[in-house]
Scaffold this active site. Structure first.
Site, mmCIF file in Angstrom:
data_model
loop_
_atom_site.group_PDB
_atom_site.id
_atom_site.type_symbol
_atom_site.label_atom_id
_atom_site.label_comp_id
_atom_site.label_asym_id
_atom_site.label_seq_id
_atom_site.Cartn_x
_atom_site.Cartn_y
_atom_site.Cartn_z
ATOM 1 N N SER A 1 0.864 -1.195 0.137
ATOM 2 C CA SER A 1 0.107 0.033 -0.021
ATOM 3 C C SER A 1 0.803 1.304 -0.095
ATOM 4 C CB SER A 1 -1.022 0.132 1.306
ATOM 5 O OG SER A 1 -2.061 0.864 0.837
ATOM 6 N N HIS A 2 0.843 1.954 0.838
ATOM 7 C CA HIS A 2 1.217 3.574 1.031
ATOM 8 C C HIS A 2 2.803 3.479 1.696
ATOM 9 C CE1 HIS A 2 -0.619 2.363 4.649
ATOM 10 N NE2 HIS A 2 0.090 3.000 5.567
ATOM 11 N N ASP B 1 -2.019 6.729 -3.602
ATOM 12 C CA ASP B 1 -0.874 6.212 -3.012
ATOM 13 C C ASP B 1 -0.388 4.940 -3.834
ATOM 14 O OD1 ASP B 1 -2.984 4.264 -2.626
ATOM 15 O OD2 ASP B 1 -2.120 3.623 -0.825
ATOM 16 N N ASP C 1 -0.735 1.766 -4.149
ATOM 17 C CA ASP C 1 -1.621 0.691 -4.930
ATOM 18 C C ASP C 1 -2.896 1.396 -5.261
ATOM 19 O OD1 ASP C 1 -2.454 0.885 -2.208
ATOM 20 O OD2 ASP C 1 -3.313 -1.047 -2.318
ATOM 21 N N ASP D 1 -5.224 3.021 -3.553
ATOM 22 C CA ASP D 1 -6.705 2.925 -3.129
ATOM 23 C C ASP D 1 -6.674 4.116 -1.820
ATOM 24 O OD1 ASP D 1 -4.681 2.361 -0.845
ATOM 25 O OD2 ASP D 1 -5.937 0.345 -0.246
ATOM 26 N N ARG D 2 -5.761 4.892 -1.827
ATOM 27 C CA ARG D 2 -5.746 6.299 -1.044
ATOM 28 C C ARG D 2 -5.942 7.413 -1.896
ATOM 29 N NH1 ARG D 2 -2.561 5.569 4.815
ATOM 30 N NH2 ARG D 2 -3.337 3.720 5.243
ATOM 31 N N LYS E 1 -11.328 0.250 -1.646
ATOM 32 C CA LYS E 1 -11.080 2.024 -1.634
ATOM 33 C C LYS E 1 -10.488 2.062 -3.026
ATOM 34 C CE LYS E 1 -8.101 1.288 1.888
ATOM 35 N NZ LYS E 1 -7.273 1.742 2.638
#
Length: 645
Positions: free
Chosen positions: A196-197, A361, A363, A365-366, A470
């Site tokens: 992720s982030h 971010d 991937d 999703d943010r 997300k």
């Protein structure tokens, strides 16, 4: 692979372009689709609108990487010409899995059998009818180790009887796109390779998670089984097939096993065109007096930025920065907040700032939304999307069905739900704040039941029931839709309604929830601090004074799923005061380096004359109280946290 071997060796088979592999930061480079194909390719890179020369990024030989699986392997089957080998293994500690999957340092995943054990344990945890001869999706955020991991996952999937695996070209596919592909192509599930982030590179993090057949992360019942199977695993089923060239779309068959390399953008883009009015958004982005800036943070979003924002919506090519996905995110930290997306923040707060700025971010999703010299907090962002969805977004023309958010998120969305007469769900699960808000133990159940449409969380995650994840691009398109709708009747050259006005008009209607979050990488001291706060909350009583604030209640939040009755406990220590102000303390496990300690501070202000105050000023007394109550310095040695939003 021979029937007796010491290792599987992957080398010389990876056809990735040097730009994808490079760690050289080129803030204006973006991914340009190949003109010889309808799908995108890393082969053509542009900077400031001009082609990069072949030597603009350092070329290197394909990375040689060795995965040791055993000193003794045995052929157990040869279905349709594929040799399946049983590779002896043994359990490895530290593979506890949550709904966000398994996240560790890259070097941990590179240890003998570490990834292979987890993948095999996943197949051991699923009912055979959920995957035998079925279809799986594989994609990731492009970070370091994804290429090697892709080959391992493909071979183990074939070894366990999967019929077909759909892989994003170059192993690239955003979390939201994986969910979209699963749903569109009716796949049995999919793997997402991402931390992720979190930063990427040999010294940083890597992660893997499994999404089920509705596109949502695997439920706790499955992740618990995965962990249980990692404790007793004894063999890995591995197909003896060559490494797959993932650099071109196309189909490769090995007996009854098929690998199809697909364009990672097309299915997702097709879905977005059914959700939003692209003509409306295009009418905004092509205005001479509107400027747009998007920071892809050298993350997976770079693969989607040009096809969507430039090719479809006709934004200027130079509106995209950091648009080439890199294995180490250009030495950056792909977390779209005021600290790590500093380049975008500086641009948006400059005298020549664009009208609208956004970032996503690792991937995708943010998301973070900015106006000219104006930051939209995550709680305000989801609340404003929900309040404007019915009129601005075609997908919601019948009105949202319900709204949900994570517990630490401010009460802004709650106020929208109340005014619109919508059901509102508040929740939190495990170590990841999103999961009761978009699938998944609560939201997936609620979405499937037609009770929930829009969800949000305090840490920049937003989405809806168009998928069960997300979705950073979705949030950006939602905001562009709102701005476009507010300005649809403006004549050429006429002053436009800016982001700041949209937010301030929302505050006038609903009041402002001042909100701030503090973040610090957890240590042993942080774990002791949360235990101290749990004990303190259990002893406090209503009416006790905390400076100028009177306690209404204090607790350690737990959540009961209204659909299946499951309970999540110890989800955050809350101190709620009689004026509605809140301080929340919790540990989050979304970092690949361990838990993160977070503090959330909120205060509601109905007085419009005070809405323009800086949040840090408006919340100063609460912030000071939070730092004092938590004894942050005493437990961690720090005066204040690392990240402040």
């Amino acid at each position: 692979m021979a029937s007796c071997c010491n290792s599987l060796r992957f080398e010389g088979m990876f056809m990735f372009s040097s730009a994808f592999r490079s760690s050289k930061r080129s803030s204006n480079a973006i991914w340009i689709p190949s003109s010889s194909s309808s799908s995108s390719s890393f082969s053509n890179l542009y900077t400031n609108g001009f082609p990069l020369k072949n030597n603009s990024f350092s070329l290197s030989h394909p990375r040689s990487f060795s995965i040791k699986v055993s000193s003794s392997s045995t052929t157990i089957a040869e279905p349709e010409g594929i040799k399946i080998t049983s590779v002896p293994t043994k359990p490895i500690e530290g593979q506890k899995t949550g709904t966000s999957g398994l996240r560790k340092k890259v070097k941990v995943f590179m240890e003998e059998n570490y990834l292979s054990n987890w993948i095999q344990s996943l197949f051991n945890s699923l009912p055979p009818e959920d995957y035998k001869n079925g279809v799986l999706v594989l994609g990731g955020d492009g970070r370091y180790f994804n290429r090697e991991a892709s080959q391992i996952i493909i071979k183990i999937a074939a070894g366990n009887g999967i019929g077909k695996i759909l892989v994003g070209r170059d192993g690239i596919m955003s979390t939201a796109a994986v969910s979209a592909v699963i749903r569109k192509r009716k796949a049995n599930g999919g793997f997402i390779m991402s931390a992720s982030h979190n930063p990427g590179g040999l010294e940083y993090g890597w992660g893997i998670k499994f999404n089920y057949n509705s596109g949502q992360p695997a439920p706790e019942s499955i992740t618990d089984k995965i962990y249980g199977n990692t404790l007793f695993i004894s063999e890995i089923k591995m197909a003896e097939i060559p490494d797959i060239d993932l650099s071109h779309t196309g189909v490769t068959n090995y007996g009854n096993f098929t690998v199809e390399v697909i364009d990672p953008v097309s299915d997702y883009l097709e879905l977005m065109e059914t959700v939003f009015d692209f003509q409306l958004i295009k009418s905004l982005l092509t205005r001479s007096n509107f400027r747009f800036a998007f920071d892809a943070m050298h993350a997976v979003t770079g693969a989607y930025a040009k096809p969507i924002f430039v090719d479809k919506l006709e934004a200027h090519l130079d509106s995209i920065s950091n648009g080439v996905p890199l294995e180490d995110f250009g030495h950056g930290h792909p977390d779209p907040n005021l600290t790590y997306a500093k380049d975008l923040v500086n641009t948006m707060y400059s005298e020549e700032a664009p009208d609208f700025g956004a970032a996503s971010d690792g991937d995708c999703d943010r998301n973070m939304i900015l106006g000219k010299k104006f930051f939209v907090t995550p709680p305000d962002s989801v609340a404003i999307i929900a309040a404007n969805a019915q009129e601005a977004i075609p997908y919601f023309h019948g009105g949202p069905k319900g709204l949900a958010q994570s517990m630490p998120t401010s009460g802004a969305l709650d106020r929208v739900a109340e005014k619109l007469g919508l059901t509102f769900f508040l929740g939190y699960i495990l170590q990841t704040p999103w999961y009761f808000c978009s699938r998944f133990l609560l939201a997936g159940n609620l979405m499937d039941a037609g009770k929930l449409s829009i969800c949000g969380e305090e840490s920049f995650g937003t989405g809806s029931d168009h998928i069960c994840e997300k979705d950073g691009i979705w949030a950006v398109l939602a905001w562009l839709s709102i701005i476009a709708y507010r300005n649809k009747d403006k004549k050429p050259g006429e002053r436009l309604v800016p982001v700041s006005n949209v937010v301030k008009q929302h505050w006038t209607t609903y009041g402002r929830n001042f909100f701030s979050s503090y973040e610090e990488c957890a240590s042993e001291g942080a774990n002791k601090m949360i235990e101290y706060l749990r004990d303190l909350a259990s002893k406090n009583k209503a009416g006790e004074k905390y400076g100028n604030y009177v306690l209404q209640f204090a607790d350690d939040f737990s959540y009961t799923d209204p659909v299946d009755g499951s309970v999540a406990s110890k989800q955050g220590v809350r101190f709620v005061f009689t004026d509605g102000s809140r301080i929340i303390f919790r540990l989050s496990g979304t970092s690949s380096a361990g838990a993160t300690f977070r503090i959330y501070i909120e205060q509601f202000e109905p007085d419009a004359s005070k809405h323009d105050m800086d949040a840090q000023v408006a919340l100063k007394s609460l912030i000071d109280l939070a730092l004092s109550v938590s004894k942050l310095k005493g437990f961690t040695g720090r005066e204040k946290p690392t990240v402040i939003t």
